[in-house]
Design a protein around this motif. Sequence first.
Motif, PDB file in Angstrom:
ATOM      1  N   GLU A   2       0.736  -0.650  -0.237  1.00  0.00           N
ATOM      2  CA  GLU A   2      -0.106   0.070   0.156  1.00  0.00           C
ATOM      3  C   GLU A   2       0.856   1.500  -0.048  1.00  0.00           C
ATOM      4  N   GLU A   3       0.009   1.371  -0.222  1.00  0.00           N
ATOM      5  CA  GLU A   3       0.714   3.892  -1.019  1.00  0.00           C
ATOM      6  C   GLU A   3       1.614   3.935   0.751  1.00  0.00           C
ATOM      7  N   LYS A   4       0.406   3.977   1.610  1.00  0.00           N
ATOM      8  CA  LYS A   4       1.167   4.194   3.345  1.00  0.00           C
ATOM      9  C   LYS A   4       2.043   3.440   3.767  1.00  0.00           C
ATOM     10  N   THR A   5       2.407   2.974   2.983  1.00  0.00           N
ATOM     11  CA  THR A   5       3.132   1.376   3.530  1.00  0.00           C
ATOM     12  C   THR A   5       4.589   2.018   3.024  1.00  0.00           C
ATOM     13  N   ALA A   6       4.525   2.158   1.851  1.00  0.00           N
ATOM     14  CA  ALA A   6       5.613   2.428   1.144  1.00  0.00           C
ATOM     15  C   ALA A   6       6.186   3.849   1.286  1.00  0.00           C
ATOM     16  N   ALA A  59       8.760   1.367  11.147  1.00  0.00           N
ATOM     17  CA  ALA A  59       8.243   1.123   9.202  1.00  0.00           C
ATOM     18  C   ALA A  59       8.246  -0.483   8.673  1.00  0.00           C
ATOM     19  N   GLY A  60       8.757  -1.330   9.448  1.00  0.00           N
ATOM     20  CA  GLY A  60       8.188  -3.287   9.268  1.00  0.00           C
ATOM     21  C   GLY A  60       9.758  -2.744   8.587  1.00  0.00           C
ATOM     22  N   LEU A  61      11.211  -2.460   8.074  1.00  0.00           N
ATOM     23  CA  LEU A  61      11.762  -2.252   7.710  1.00  0.00           C
ATOM     24  C   LEU A  61      12.838  -3.576   8.148  1.00  0.00           C
ATOM     25  N   VAL A  62      12.789  -3.238   9.688  1.00  0.00           N
ATOM     26  CA  VAL A  62      13.752  -4.502  10.456  1.00  0.00           C
ATOM     27  C   VAL A  62      12.528  -5.471  11.458  1.00  0.00           C
ATOM     28  N   ASN A  63      13.486  -6.819  11.567  1.00  0.00           N
ATOM     29  CA  ASN A  63      12.641  -7.237  12.860  1.00  0.00           C
ATOM     30  C   ASN A  63      13.489  -7.435  13.877  1.00  0.00           C
ATOM     31  N   VAL A  64      13.140  -7.595  15.578  1.00  0.00           N
ATOM     32  CA  VAL A  64      14.119  -7.442  16.157  1.00  0.00           C
ATOM     33  C   VAL A  64      13.905  -9.345  16.536  1.00  0.00           C
ATOM     34  N   ASP A  65      14.612 -10.414  16.889  1.00  0.00           N
ATOM     35  CA  ASP A  65      14.800 -11.592  17.907  1.00  0.00           C
ATOM     36  C   ASP A  65      15.482 -11.774  19.327  1.00  0.00           C
ATOM     37  N   ARG A  66      14.594 -11.872  20.118  1.00  0.00           N
ATOM     38  CA  ARG A  66      15.617 -12.128  21.629  1.00  0.00           C
ATOM     39  C   ARG A  66      15.938 -13.884  21.310  1.00  0.00           C
ATOM     40  N   GLU A  67      17.706 -13.498  21.320  1.00  0.00           N
ATOM     41  CA  GLU A  67      17.781 -14.960  21.372  1.00  0.00           C
ATOM     42  C   GLU A  67      19.038 -15.225  22.669  1.00  0.00           C
ATOM     43  N   GLY A  68      17.960 -15.812  24.051  1.00  0.00           N
ATOM     44  CA  GLY A  68      18.461 -15.623  25.102  1.00  0.00           C
ATOM     45  C   GLY A  68      19.076 -14.203  25.956  1.00  0.00           C
ATOM     46  N   ARG A  69      20.157 -13.723  25.964  1.00  0.00           N
ATOM     47  CA  ARG A  69      19.849 -12.425  27.084  1.00  0.00           C
ATOM     48  C   ARG A  69      20.084 -11.121  25.337  1.00  0.00           C
ATOM     49  N   ASN A  70      20.220 -12.269  24.411  1.00  0.00           N
ATOM     50  CA  ASN A  70      20.275 -10.890  23.176  1.00  0.00           C
ATOM     51  C   ASN A  70      19.438 -10.289  22.078  1.00  0.00           C
ATOM     52  N   LEU A  71      19.843  -9.172  22.290  1.00  0.00           N
ATOM     53  CA  LEU A  71      18.494  -8.611  20.755  1.00  0.00           C
ATOM     54  C   LEU A  71      19.779  -8.842  19.696  1.00  0.00           C
ATOM     55  N   PHE A  72      18.649  -9.807  18.654  1.00  0.00           N
ATOM     56  CA  PHE A  72      19.342  -9.314  16.812  1.00  0.00           C
ATOM     57  C   PHE A  72      18.391  -8.861  16.194  1.00  0.00           C
ATOM     58  N   TYR A  73      18.968  -8.172  15.321  1.00  0.00           N
ATOM     59  CA  TYR A  73      18.325  -6.995  14.096  1.00  0.00           C
ATOM     60  C   TYR A  73      18.616  -7.845  13.025  1.00  0.00           C
ATOM     61  N   LYS A  74      17.324  -7.896  12.079  1.00  0.00           N
ATOM     62  CA  LYS A  74      17.734  -8.628  11.157  1.00  0.00           C
ATOM     63  C   LYS A  74      16.567  -7.775  10.208  1.00  0.00           C
ATOM     64  N   PRO A  75      16.958  -7.703   9.057  1.00  0.00           N
ATOM     65  CA  PRO A  75      16.651  -6.924   8.425  1.00  0.00           C
ATOM     66  C   PRO A  75      15.002  -8.350   7.677  1.00  0.00           C
ATOM     67  N   ASN A  76      14.065  -6.766   7.195  1.00  0.00           N
ATOM     68  CA  ASN A  76      12.516  -7.888   6.785  1.00  0.00           C
ATOM     69  C   ASN A  76      13.087  -7.361   5.567  1.00  0.00           C
ATOM     70  N   LEU A  77      14.029  -8.737   4.484  1.00  0.00           N
ATOM     71  CA  LEU A  77      13.817  -8.821   3.083  1.00  0.00           C
ATOM     72  C   LEU A  77      12.789  -8.345   1.956  1.00  0.00           C
ATOM     73  N   ALA A  78      11.296  -9.686   2.570  1.00  0.00           N
ATOM     74  CA  ALA A  78      10.653  -9.829   2.373  1.00  0.00           C
ATOM     75  C   ALA A  78       9.853  -8.311   2.010  1.00  0.00           C
TER      76      ALA A  78
END
Length: 112
Positions: A2-6, A59-78
């Motif tokens: 959608e245009e708003k997402t873009a 903005a939905g361009l990056v996701n964050v996952d918690r693995e134990g005590r660490n946060l991992f920021y990952k690109p939302n390639l889709a």
Amino acid sequence: MEEKTAVASLAALAQEARLRVFRALVGAGPAGMTPGALSALLDLPASTLSFHLKGLVHAGLVNVDREGRNLFYKPNLAQMNDLLAYLTAHCCQGQPCDVPATAASSCGPACC
């Protein structure tokens, strides 16, 4: 897309540090990076980095996952690929383009 997402995605990338963070995450691929690694790589203070990561997540361009005590920021390639597709959907008025496609135009787990 959608245009708003873009618009939200483009607005999130329209800042130098945020664009650098996103590009670093895309370079890291699906494994992502911890804030500490990003901060060291980009020479950004933790508080500044946190602010920019929050904008990219919102903005939905990056996701964050918690693995134990660490946060991992990952690109939302889709989301990134959807944005690129949205921007080029009406290229050349529906005619074949003279501009060759690059491997980066469709990035995903296979390319990383």
